[in-house]
Design a protein around this motif. Structure first.
Motif, mmCIF file in Angstrom:
data_model
loop_
_atom_site.group_PDB
_atom_site.id
_atom_site.type_symbol
_atom_site.label_atom_id
_atom_site.label_comp_id
_atom_site.label_asym_id
_atom_site.label_seq_id
_atom_site.Cartn_x
_atom_site.Cartn_y
_atom_site.Cartn_z
ATOM 1 N N GLU A 2 -45.529 94.459 45.949
ATOM 2 C CA GLU A 2 -45.105 92.986 45.565
ATOM 3 C C GLU A 2 -44.134 92.650 46.036
ATOM 4 O O GLU A 2 -43.208 90.979 46.260
ATOM 5 C CB GLU A 2 -44.516 93.461 43.618
ATOM 6 C CG GLU A 2 -44.136 92.324 42.851
ATOM 7 C CD GLU A 2 -43.228 92.922 41.801
ATOM 8 O OE1 GLU A 2 -42.604 91.730 41.404
ATOM 9 O OE2 GLU A 2 -43.751 93.883 40.837
ATOM 10 N N LEU A 3 -42.653 93.078 46.609
ATOM 11 C CA LEU A 3 -41.865 93.380 47.062
ATOM 12 C C LEU A 3 -42.219 92.701 48.694
ATOM 13 O O LEU A 3 -41.716 91.516 48.810
ATOM 14 C CB LEU A 3 -40.539 94.252 47.157
ATOM 15 C CG LEU A 3 -39.881 94.507 45.802
ATOM 16 C CD1 LEU A 3 -39.218 96.406 46.200
ATOM 17 C CD2 LEU A 3 -39.143 92.689 44.906
ATOM 18 N N VAL A 20 -41.500 88.827 50.661
ATOM 19 C CA VAL A 20 -41.044 88.903 51.982
ATOM 20 C C VAL A 20 -42.167 88.184 52.833
ATOM 21 O O VAL A 20 -41.620 87.304 54.392
ATOM 22 C CB VAL A 20 -40.371 89.635 52.037
ATOM 23 C CG1 VAL A 20 -40.314 89.766 53.909
ATOM 24 C CG2 VAL A 20 -39.277 90.529 51.761
ATOM 25 N N LEU A 21 -43.472 88.458 53.288
ATOM 26 C CA LEU A 21 -43.852 87.902 53.932
ATOM 27 C C LEU A 21 -44.401 86.093 53.413
ATOM 28 O O LEU A 21 -44.417 85.458 54.551
ATOM 29 C CB LEU A 21 -45.378 88.533 53.687
ATOM 30 C CG LEU A 21 -45.463 90.044 53.933
ATOM 31 C CD1 LEU A 21 -47.395 90.795 53.879
ATOM 32 C CD2 LEU A 21 -45.148 89.637 56.002
ATOM 33 N N ARG A 22 -44.438 85.978 52.346
ATOM 34 C CA ARG A 22 -44.802 84.839 52.051
ATOM 35 C C ARG A 22 -43.780 83.936 52.606
ATOM 36 O O ARG A 22 -44.061 82.597 52.890
ATOM 37 C CB ARG A 22 -44.493 84.748 50.595
ATOM 38 C CG ARG A 22 -46.541 85.118 49.748
ATOM 39 C CD ARG A 22 -46.640 84.966 48.649
ATOM 40 N NE ARG A 22 -47.613 85.260 47.944
ATOM 41 C CZ ARG A 22 -48.226 86.223 47.162
ATOM 42 N NH1 ARG A 22 -46.902 86.587 46.173
ATOM 43 N NH2 ARG A 22 -49.755 86.751 46.535
ATOM 44 N N LYS A 23 -42.219 84.621 51.761
ATOM 45 C CA LYS A 23 -41.177 83.638 52.448
ATOM 46 C C LYS A 23 -41.159 82.967 54.267
ATOM 47 O O LYS A 23 -41.339 82.234 54.592
ATOM 48 C CB LYS A 23 -39.735 84.846 52.480
ATOM 49 C CG LYS A 23 -39.663 84.683 51.108
ATOM 50 C CD LYS A 23 -38.222 84.267 50.826
ATOM 51 C CE LYS A 23 -37.541 85.143 49.171
ATOM 52 N NZ LYS A 23 -36.352 85.830 48.331
ATOM 53 N N GLU A 47 -49.565 84.454 54.099
ATOM 54 C CA GLU A 47 -50.145 84.453 52.951
ATOM 55 C C GLU A 47 -51.157 85.698 52.723
ATOM 56 O O GLU A 47 -52.176 85.760 54.716
ATOM 57 C CB GLU A 47 -50.979 82.795 52.243
ATOM 58 C CG GLU A 47 -49.922 82.576 51.512
ATOM 59 C CD GLU A 47 -49.199 81.787 50.543
ATOM 60 O OE1 GLU A 47 -49.564 82.506 49.992
ATOM 61 O OE2 GLU A 47 -48.292 81.291 51.192
ATOM 62 N N THR A 48 -51.107 86.675 52.381
ATOM 63 C CA THR A 48 -52.165 88.224 52.640
ATOM 64 C C THR A 48 -52.308 88.329 50.780
ATOM 65 O O THR A 48 -50.857 88.560 50.236
ATOM 66 C CB THR A 48 -51.630 88.711 53.990
ATOM 67 O OG1 THR A 48 -52.777 89.793 53.838
ATOM 68 C CG2 THR A 48 -50.041 89.283 52.631
ATOM 69 N N GLU A 56 -51.655 93.546 56.737
ATOM 70 C CA GLU A 56 -51.230 92.607 57.008
ATOM 71 C C GLU A 56 -50.166 93.119 57.745
ATOM 72 O O GLU A 56 -49.332 92.813 59.463
ATOM 73 C CB GLU A 56 -49.843 91.812 56.692
ATOM 74 C CG GLU A 56 -49.660 90.130 57.296
ATOM 75 C CD GLU A 56 -50.620 89.531 58.268
ATOM 76 O OE1 GLU A 56 -49.934 89.424 59.374
ATOM 77 O OE2 GLU A 56 -51.260 89.276 57.889
ATOM 78 N N LEU A 57 -49.024 94.475 57.403
ATOM 79 C CA LEU A 57 -47.814 95.048 58.179
ATOM 80 C C LEU A 57 -48.592 96.588 59.073
ATOM 81 O O LEU A 57 -47.569 96.977 60.098
ATOM 82 C CB LEU A 57 -47.123 95.437 57.167
ATOM 83 C CG LEU A 57 -46.647 94.412 56.797
ATOM 84 C CD1 LEU A 57 -45.471 95.076 55.454
ATOM 85 C CD2 LEU A 57 -45.194 93.590 57.622
ATOM 86 N N ALA A 58 -49.470 96.844 59.116
ATOM 87 C CA ALA A 58 -50.248 98.067 59.763
ATOM 88 C C ALA A 58 -50.315 97.841 61.170
ATOM 89 O O ALA A 58 -50.096 96.111 62.018
ATOM 90 C CB ALA A 58 -51.318 98.169 59.822
ATOM 91 N N SER A 59 -50.140 98.236 61.478
ATOM 92 C CA SER A 59 -50.418 98.371 63.834
ATOM 93 C C SER A 59 -51.513 99.225 63.586
ATOM 94 O O SER A 59 -51.941 100.209 63.105
ATOM 95 C CB SER A 59 -49.206 98.967 64.488
ATOM 96 O OG SER A 59 -48.512 100.088 63.566
#
Length: 647
Positions: free
Chosen positions: A24-25, A29-32, A36-37, A43-46
């Motif tokens: 949720e948190l 941050v991503l939407r700001k 959009e995911t 989205e944050l994986a490498s």
């Protein structure tokens, strides 16, 4: 008066944190950020260059299962129930004084890449019953082994009984070795390095590495040598091993950690087939192998790689029906004997002092990952023969980690980490899949001969090279924070025979393309330079001017600035006075909007052949942009062309 609630003082007093709450948190941050995911994990994986996914967060649900205990199958937590490792120093010339200095100051094991005739001189003051020795003489390995056996006979050193003993001297660690007063490889230091599964090839002209097939006469000679020495070790020297399964050539060809592991398992299985086919029992064959891996400055991947390697080899042993004692120092046959060497590919010739930091990280990771022996390459290894100071720093790196940092006091210190346990499991799974692909291609020899392995490693190197070029994989002192004023170090050239076997001599180096441009710039009568058109006050232009200067200097190109100004004529006059042909605008987005086009036009009028802009804005008169993640190598090569410097 309202009394504020008392702040939590212990972890138990904080509200529980769940993965759902983290999602949720993270989504907020991503939407700001305009992303959009539905899955922040995705989205944050490498992903590593060879396809292993690194998640942004791990918890107890990621634990793969019980990894066992140190010294017990599947040996994820260590091949032995005690900590510590051999401090193994590499020597390329027969210098008895240098060897003695090492042994008197922390080194417990020698790795000698010497001609057979040089061994008596190199070992003239060495007690063969107290020091483990690894020989690496290339095609003359049989002669080198005979020379060692002859020396042992002349000094009346009996064959090892295979019992465990405490390693004398050194960094204060106890490692398994031969019985006191016997010829020992320190729980099996390799006597021969040219096993039938190891096939490094010469460097090609394009900077890549060709891995040649293991089907020629030389490879067959290696196999015969390995078999002969394995038989002799089993019969006469049960404290020695005859074969090193060297995975470092696959790392030095640009391969990733999972690929290095898969190749090592395939090469190890090929060696087993050769030895068992020659009459050794499966248990004896397992006992004749030592594995060599590269340790890099990526400490978590190195720790996980060594843990995964032991698990993979334990699985091979399980399939082969091996679980008991191997006959080498009483070690379990399924436990993989590991020699970790700090990566040659990560070493730089430019700003070589930074290599001390890289090798310290790699050594820590190797020790924490459970390696049985560790070699720290001297910081000047890329420049030629290491000098006494470099060798001292290399051995003291290990002494500091063992004695002062206490790394060897804890077995498997990373064990239980959600991240490390999951990474170990994922590396092992990816490596096993790659190993199975090699087996389906006919085994290691056929996979090498057909180019199957070469193509896979070349693809990984291409991806890594792109990340290096864009500085996603930064190289401190080379692609980031270069020092154009550094005074180059000079070292003696390696002997011709030793140079052919020097660590990384036929492999790629991560810094090679940037270093080639530095060499090109240094070769010019006048150092190439670029003018930084700093628009506006210092506070407005410093960040981007520093970024641009750092990028151009990574290619050996100097930068000159015109000071804080906004008047196009004043900036153009400073450009002319600076004597450059290429300019780069540096300022804030706000000032670009009001001044970029006018300044670019003035620079054109003053003779600029190319105008760059630090940032992503598009303005008339600006040819191209510099920004974080741009192709820095492409920018530098284009700039050399614009300056009329032929590559």
């Amino acid at each position: 008066m309202t009394v504020p609630p008392e702040e939590p003082r212990t972890a138990a007093e904080f509200p529980p944190v769940t993965r759902d709450r983290w999602r949720e948190l993270a989504l907020g941050v991503l939407r700001k950020s305009g992303v959009e995911t539905g899955s922040p994990e995705e989205e944050l994986a490498s992903t590593t260059h060879d396809g292993v996914t690194i998640a942004p967060i791990y918890d107890a649900s990621d634990l793969p299962g019980d990894p066992g205990l140190p010294g017990a199958a599947p040996y994820v937590r260590g091949s032995r129930p005690e900590g510590g490792w051999e401090v193994r120093q590499r020597h390329e010339v027969p210098d008895p004084e240098a060897i003695l200095a090492d042994l008197e100051n922390g080194v417990t094991s020698l790795w000698l890449t010497l001609a057979p005739e040089d061994l008596p001189r190199a070992l003239e003051r060495v007690y063969l019953d107290l020091v483990s020795i690894t020989l690496d003489a290339g095609k003359r390995t049989r002669e080198a082994a005979e020379a060692l056996f002859t020396l042992a006979g002349e000094r009346e050193v009996p064959a090892s009984s295979g019992d465990a003993a405490e390693a004398p001297g050194g960094a204060g660690t106890a490692v398994p070795g031969g019985a006191p007063g016997t010829l020992s490889g320190g729980d099996g230091a390799g006597v021969v390095s040219g096993d039938p599964g190891r096939a490094p090839g010469p460097a090609a002209g394009d900077g890549t590495v060709r891995l040649t097939g293991s089907l020629g006469a030389d490879a067959l000679d290696d196999a015969r040598t390995a078999v002969e020495l394995a038989r002799r070790c089993v019969r006469d020297h049960p404290g020695l091993r005859a074969v090193v399964v060297d995975a470092t050539p696959y790392h030095e060809a640009g391969g990733g950690d999972a690929e290095e592991l898969g190749c090592s398992v395939a090469a190890g299985v090929a060696a087993l087939r050769t030895l068992v086919g020659a009459g050794l029992t499966m248990e004896q064959a397992f006992g004749q192998l030592e594995f060599r891996y590269a340790a890099t400055a990526d400490q978590f991947l190195t720790i996980a790689k060594l843990r995964a390697a032991r698990r993979l080899w334990a699985r091979v042993a399980e399939v082969c029906g091996v679980s008991g004692v191997s006959g080498v120092s009483g070690a379990p046959g399924a436990a993989q004997r590991q020699h970790a060497v700090t990566s040659s590919a990560m070493m730089t010739a430019r700003d070589p002092w930074v290599n001390m930091l890289r090798t310290t990280l790699a050594c820590f990771a190797a020790g924490a990952g459970g390696a049985d022996a560790v070699t720290v390459q001297p910081f000047d290894a890329r420049l030629g023969l290491p000098d006494a100071f470099a060798r001292r720093i290399a051995r003291n790196t290990q002494s500091l980690l063992v004695e002062e940092a206490g790394v060897a006091r804890v077995i498997d210190p990373a064990g239980g980490s959600f991240y490390v346990e999951r990474l170990t499991e994922d590396l092992a799974g990816s490596a096993w899949t790659w190993f199975q692909e090699i087996e389906r291609a006919g085994g290691m020899a056929d996979a090498l001969a057909s180019g199957f392995v070469t193509r896979r490693l070349a693809a990984t190197w291409e991806r890594r090279s792109a990340a290096i070029a864009r500085r996603h994989d930064p190289i401190t002192g080379v692609s980031e924070f270069p020092d154009l004023a550094e005074k180059p170090l000079s070292r003696r050239a390696r002997p011709a025979e030793g140079a052919a076997r020097a660590a990384g001599s036929t492999g790629v180096h991560y810094a090679q393309e940037f270093e080639a441009l530095r060499d090109l710039a240094d070769a010019q009568k006048t150092r190439p330079k670029v003018f930084l058109a700093t628009i506006g006050p210092v506070a407005a232009h410093t960040a981007r001017a520093s970024f641009a200067a750092n990028l151009f200097q990574a290619g050996g190109i100097a930068t000159v600035t015109g000071g804080a100004a906004t008047d196009p004529g004043e900036i153009a006059a400073a450009f002319t006075a600076g004597g450059a042909k290429v300019a780069c605008l540096c300022s804030s987005d706000r000032l670009y909007a009001g001044h970029a086009e006018a300044v670019a036009a003035a620079l054109r009028g003053a003779g600029a052949v190319k105008v760059w802009l630090a940032g992503k804005g598009e303005f008339e008169g600006v040819d191209a942009n510099l920004y974080a993640g741009c192709d820095a190598l492409g920018v530098l090569r284009t700039t050399f062309e614009d300056l009329g410097v032929a590559r």
